[in-house]
Design an enzyme around this catalytic site. Structure first.
Site, PDB file in Angstrom:
ATOM      1  N   HIS A 124       2.710  61.693  35.506  1.00  0.00           N
ATOM      2  CA  HIS A 124       3.379  61.796  36.803  1.00  0.00           C
ATOM      3  C   HIS A 124       4.283  60.592  37.050  1.00  0.00           C
ATOM      4  CE1 HIS A 124       3.991  62.330  41.129  1.00  0.00           C
ATOM      5  NE2 HIS A 124       3.589  63.591  40.945  1.00  0.00           N
ATOM      6  N   SER A 135       9.699  50.879  44.986  1.00  0.00           N
ATOM      7  CA  SER A 135      11.103  50.559  44.718  1.00  0.00           C
ATOM      8  C   SER A 135      11.464  49.207  45.317  1.00  0.00           C
ATOM      9  CB  SER A 135      12.022  51.636  45.316  1.00  0.00           C
ATOM     10  OG  SER A 135      11.766  52.894  44.747  1.00  0.00           O
ATOM     11  N   THR A 182      49.419  13.793  37.655  1.00  0.00           N
ATOM     12  CA  THR A 182      48.755  14.018  38.937  1.00  0.00           C
ATOM     13  C   THR A 182      49.802  14.619  39.877  1.00  0.00           C
ATOM     14  OG1 THR A 182      49.264  11.764  39.675  1.00  0.00           O
ATOM     15  CG2 THR A 182      47.126  12.117  38.619  1.00  0.00           C
ATOM     16  N   HIS A 183      49.404  15.583  40.680  1.00  0.00           N
ATOM     17  CA  HIS A 183      50.340  16.335  41.523  1.00  0.00           C
ATOM     18  C   HIS A 183      51.399  17.054  40.673  1.00  0.00           C
ATOM     19  CE1 HIS A 183      48.871  14.279  45.215  1.00  0.00           C
ATOM     20  NE2 HIS A 183      48.730  13.252  44.390  1.00  0.00           N
ATOM     21  N   SER A 313      56.767  40.298  25.170  1.00  0.00           N
ATOM     22  CA  SER A 313      57.679  41.014  26.055  1.00  0.00           C
ATOM     23  C   SER A 313      58.154  42.295  25.397  1.00  0.00           C
ATOM     24  CB  SER A 313      58.893  40.133  26.392  1.00  0.00           C
ATOM     25  OG  SER A 313      59.861  40.871  27.120  1.00  0.00           O
ATOM     26  N   SER A 314      58.355  43.319  26.229  1.00  0.00           N
ATOM     27  CA  SER A 314      58.898  44.579  25.731  1.00  0.00           C
ATOM     28  C   SER A 314      60.420  44.568  25.692  1.00  0.00           C
ATOM     29  CB  SER A 314      58.423  45.736  26.631  1.00  0.00           C
ATOM     30  OG  SER A 314      58.891  45.539  27.958  1.00  0.00           O
ATOM     31  N   LYS A 319      59.500  36.394  22.351  1.00  0.00           N
ATOM     32  CA  LYS A 319      58.731  35.762  23.423  1.00  0.00           C
ATOM     33  C   LYS A 319      57.244  35.920  23.158  1.00  0.00           C
ATOM     34  CE  LYS A 319      58.810  35.323  28.451  1.00  0.00           C
ATOM     35  NZ  LYS A 319      57.372  35.293  28.759  1.00  0.00           N
ATOM     36  N   VAL A 320      56.512  34.827  23.309  1.00  0.00           N
ATOM     37  CA  VAL A 320      55.054  34.843  23.117  1.00  0.00           C
ATOM     38  C   VAL A 320      54.407  34.234  24.352  1.00  0.00           C
ATOM     39  CG1 VAL A 320      53.129  34.045  21.716  1.00  0.00           C
ATOM     40  CG2 VAL A 320      55.297  34.640  20.617  1.00  0.00           C
ATOM     41  N   GLU A 326      45.563  33.639  30.393  1.00  0.00           N
ATOM     42  CA  GLU A 326      45.839  34.557  31.496  1.00  0.00           C
ATOM     43  C   GLU A 326      44.658  35.493  31.738  1.00  0.00           C
ATOM     44  OE1 GLU A 326      50.730  34.777  31.009  1.00  0.00           O
ATOM     45  OE2 GLU A 326      49.478  36.414  30.265  1.00  0.00           O
TER      46      GLU A 326
END
Length: 461
Positions: A124, A135, A182-183, A313-314, A319-320, A326
């Site tokens: 059962h 639960s 920096t900045h 890029s298409s 371009k790489v 990312e």
């Protein structure tokens, strides 16, 4: 499924269930009631359900509450569920009843169905598979169990690998001096190795934080049953389950000290999610630093060149793009969003039960999986293989007017500022301008403005 049906029943009556489904009536009601996202509960969570049912049957047998033959068939079926042999029979949507009762009954029904065939008599789902459980303590236990296993088996090893990769790359680049920033503006020099050591420290601290969190994540709710009082469970049941799960997984689990807290709150899960968010923030910082360092190659910083993995890029030939950083940054964004969901869900504990448990499990486990995979990709496909553009780094370093900072103790801040402004305006090396504007010798300027020496800190007299 075959398209044919059989009749099953529960306390609410009869309904049709696919003929070859291992689940029963309560699972079918949940399938019918929650056609919301198409997202089923995570694999790790289903595995935890199987492990909990395995441990519960073992504990009940040890306590004399379940016969050994029954316990054996329940445990065998439960381990099949834990191994993923029957994942297609766990169809319930993440967005279901907030206690996760539907998923608990899904496991009870599938395991009972399999065990019944093996046993040759009815097993059962409630009386046997769910014995001494509710639960309300099973699902919080599975949240903790699945997250702890995923962290221990997947995330912490990935972070260790990332840390080792960073350490190796830091050793390789420790002598390469570059302009600090920096900045996003030119600052005093550092070595690339020092930069990477900073990243490695972030990753190591993330591992330490998760290790500390595990002390609370490994405390399990099982034994609290419906409201935390332990009604219908043997007083030793929770401890026995924790021991069995510890032996099975190699992770030290314990029975939660307060079952009322364990059922009504998800504070440990919220804490864990918060630590995952910190790691996501660290990985995003590292990913963005890599993107900046790789930027260009002509009009950007161009200090390093990440491994070339695919066309970028298409429309623009040649371009790489920094695709791995990312992707890691997107993982960071997702994990921060997941953490917000877990936080909102964590505050939805009303009196004796939290009622957003399935969505806590989904987001917590997704974050762990994403961070583990992202860490491995970052190590293997970005950090391990990047090359350094030394000539470009040295060119920028030689023209860095901020090097004049090293002359402050000798010529003072005001004269140093004048040297820096003239060097910047005329695009000339600081050393050349300082020679004209001060009475320091070539030998003194070489010693004071040596970029490598400046990375070691302290005052050079």
């Amino acid at each position: 499924m075959s398209g044919k049906f059989r009749i099953e029943h529960d306390s609410m009556g009869e309904l049709k269930v696919p003929e070859d489904a291992l689940w029963g009536a309560q699972t079918q009601r949940a399938v019918d009631n929650f056609p919301i996202s198409g997202l089923s509960m995570p694999r790790q969570f289903i595995a935890a359900l199987g492990l909990v049912k395995w441990a519960a049957a073992g504990a009940n047998a040890e306590l004399g509450l379940l016969s050994n033959p029954l316990a054996i068939v329940v445990q065998k079926a439960a381990l099949e569920v834990a191994a993923g042999d029957h994942d297609q029979h766990f169809p319930i949507d993440v967005f279901q009843t907030g206690s996760g009762t539907s998923s608990n009954m899904n496991a009870n029904e599938v395991i009972a169905h399999i065990a019944t065939v093996d046993f040759g008599a009815d097993v059962h789902p409630n009386d046997h598979v769910n014995m001494s459980q509710s639960s309300n303590d099973v699902i919080p236990t599975c949240v903790h169990l699945s997250a702890a296993i995923a962290i221990d088996n997947t995330l912490l090893p990935a972070l260790k690998h990332l840390s080792k990769t960073l350490a190796k790359k830091a050793r390789e680049t420790d002598a390469i001096v570059k302009t600090g920033r920096t900045h996003l503006m030119d600052a005093m020099p550092v070595t690339i190795g020092q930069e990477l050591e900073g990243w490695r420290s972030q990753i190591n601290h993330a591992s330490e934080r998760l290790g500390d969190t595990m002390k609370r994540l490994t405390a399990l709710a099982l034994g609290g049953t419906a409201v935390g009082t332990g009604i219908n469970a043997h007083p030793k049941f929770g401890n026995k389950v924790a021991v069995l799960l510890s032996e099975r997984t190699g992770i030290e689990f314990s029975s939660a000290e307060s079952k009322f807290e364990a059922l009504s709150s998800q504070d440990a899960a919220v804490e864990t999610s918060g630590q995952l968010r910190v790691l996501a923030v660290s990985l995003t910082k590292i990913a963005n630093d890599l993107r900046w360092m790789n930027s260009g190659p002509l009009a950007g910083i161009g200090e390093i060149e990440l491994p070339v993995l695919q066309p970028g890029s298409s429309i623009m030939p040649g371009k790489v793009n920094p695709v791995i950083p990312e992707a890691v940054a997107m993982v960071g964004a997702q994990v921060v969003g997941n953490d917000a969901t877990v936080a909102i869900a964590g505050q939805s504990g009303n009196f004796q039960l939290n009622v957003m448990l399935p969505v806590v499990a989904h987001n917590l486990l997704q974050s762990i999986e994403l961070l583990a995979s992202a860490s491995t990709c970052l190590a293997d496909k970005a950090i391990a293989g990047f090359s350094v553009n030394i000539d470009h780094i040295n060119e920028a370093l030689d023209r860095n007017p901020i090097l004049v900072t090293a002359l402050n103790p000798v010529i003072g801040y005001e004269q140093g500022a004048a040297v820096a402004k003239k060097a910047y305006k005329e695009g000339r090396p600081v050393k050349e301008v300082a020679k004209e504007m001060t009475d320091l010798s070539d030998e003194e300027l070489d010693r004071l403005l040596d970029p490598a020496a400046l990375t070691e800190g302290g005052i050079k007299h």
